[in-house]
Design a protein around this motif. Sequence first.
Motif, mmCIF file in Angstrom:
data_model
loop_
_atom_site.group_PDB
_atom_site.id
_atom_site.type_symbol
_atom_site.label_atom_id
_atom_site.label_comp_id
_atom_site.label_asym_id
_atom_site.label_seq_id
_atom_site.Cartn_x
_atom_site.Cartn_y
_atom_site.Cartn_z
ATOM 1 N N ARG A 188 0.792 -1.227 0.000
ATOM 2 C CA ARG A 188 0.000 0.000 0.000
ATOM 3 C C ARG A 188 0.828 1.284 0.000
ATOM 4 N NH1 ARG A 188 -4.337 -1.509 -2.325
ATOM 5 N NH2 ARG A 188 -5.154 -3.394 -1.405
ATOM 6 N N ASP A 194 2.661 4.416 -1.217
ATOM 7 C CA ASP A 194 2.465 5.286 -2.376
ATOM 8 C C ASP A 194 3.781 5.994 -2.696
ATOM 9 O OD1 ASP A 194 1.766 7.128 -4.283
ATOM 10 O OD2 ASP A 194 0.156 8.053 -3.104
ATOM 11 N N ALA A 242 3.709 9.842 -3.210
ATOM 12 C CA ALA A 242 3.603 10.645 -1.991
ATOM 13 C C ALA A 242 4.960 10.780 -1.303
ATOM 14 C CB ALA A 242 2.589 10.030 -1.030
ATOM 15 N N ARG A 285 2.217 12.469 8.131
ATOM 16 C CA ARG A 285 2.378 12.073 6.722
ATOM 17 C C ARG A 285 2.172 10.586 6.493
ATOM 18 N NH1 ARG A 285 6.997 15.081 3.664
ATOM 19 N NH2 ARG A 285 5.827 14.185 1.942
ATOM 20 N N THR A 330 -0.375 8.619 6.921
ATOM 21 C CA THR A 330 -1.618 8.247 6.231
ATOM 22 C C THR A 330 -1.546 8.576 4.746
ATOM 23 O OG1 THR A 330 -2.638 10.320 6.945
ATOM 24 C CG2 THR A 330 -3.104 8.361 8.261
ATOM 25 N N ARG A 331 -0.787 9.597 4.367
ATOM 26 C CA ARG A 331 -0.615 9.897 2.934
ATOM 27 C C ARG A 331 0.339 8.911 2.276
ATOM 28 N NH1 ARG A 331 1.089 15.793 3.167
ATOM 29 N NH2 ARG A 331 0.772 15.583 5.368
ATOM 30 N N ALA A 362 -1.798 5.704 1.692
ATOM 31 C CA ALA A 362 -3.165 6.170 1.460
ATOM 32 C C ALA A 362 -4.127 5.040 1.116
ATOM 33 C CB ALA A 362 -3.177 7.219 0.357
ATOM 34 N N ASP A 363 -3.654 4.020 0.443
ATOM 35 C CA ASP A 363 -4.537 2.921 0.046
ATOM 36 C C ASP A 363 -4.679 1.871 1.130
ATOM 37 O OD1 ASP A 363 -5.008 4.050 -2.416
ATOM 38 O OD2 ASP A 363 -3.359 2.976 -3.374
ATOM 39 N N TYR A 364 -4.061 2.089 2.280
ATOM 40 C CA TYR A 364 -4.094 1.091 3.348
ATOM 41 C C TYR A 364 -5.518 0.732 3.733
ATOM 42 C CZ TYR A 364 -2.958 -1.384 7.628
ATOM 43 O OH TYR A 364 -2.827 -2.341 8.588
ATOM 44 N N LYS A 365 -6.409 1.739 3.830
ATOM 45 C CA LYS A 365 -7.795 1.456 4.231
ATOM 46 C C LYS A 365 -8.484 0.529 3.251
ATOM 47 C CE LYS A 365 -8.239 6.297 4.563
ATOM 48 N NZ LYS A 365 -8.814 7.465 4.932
#
Length: 108
Positions: A12, A14, A17, A95, A97-98, A101-104
């Motif tokens: 996940r 990015d 980012a 930063r 979570t950015r 970002a696709d972790y969720k």
Amino acid sequence: MSDALIDKLRRRFDPLAASGMYEVFQFHFTDADDHYLVVDDGRLEIHEGEHDKPSVSLNMSSATLKGVLSGEINGMNAFMTGRLKATGNVMLATRLTRLFADYKDSER
């Protein structure tokens, strides 16, 4: 940090980012071995143990990390309530979570 969580982070991550970024995120877990992430201009390395000079050190449980990355736990709330402790460049923690970002989306 479990192998499943490490694999999920790798999948996940990015790289866009993380473009132009060089930082080391140290994780001290209350329920798992210490790990650190090296983010180097769009690349991610995950290592077990402790880095000599991390940019930021984060102390928490592995469940708290999963919750923050999935959006189930607000990172600032975790910090303010003591579930997450940070030293060093604390703003870097925001930063994460950015960077993942696709972790969720991987939780579904």
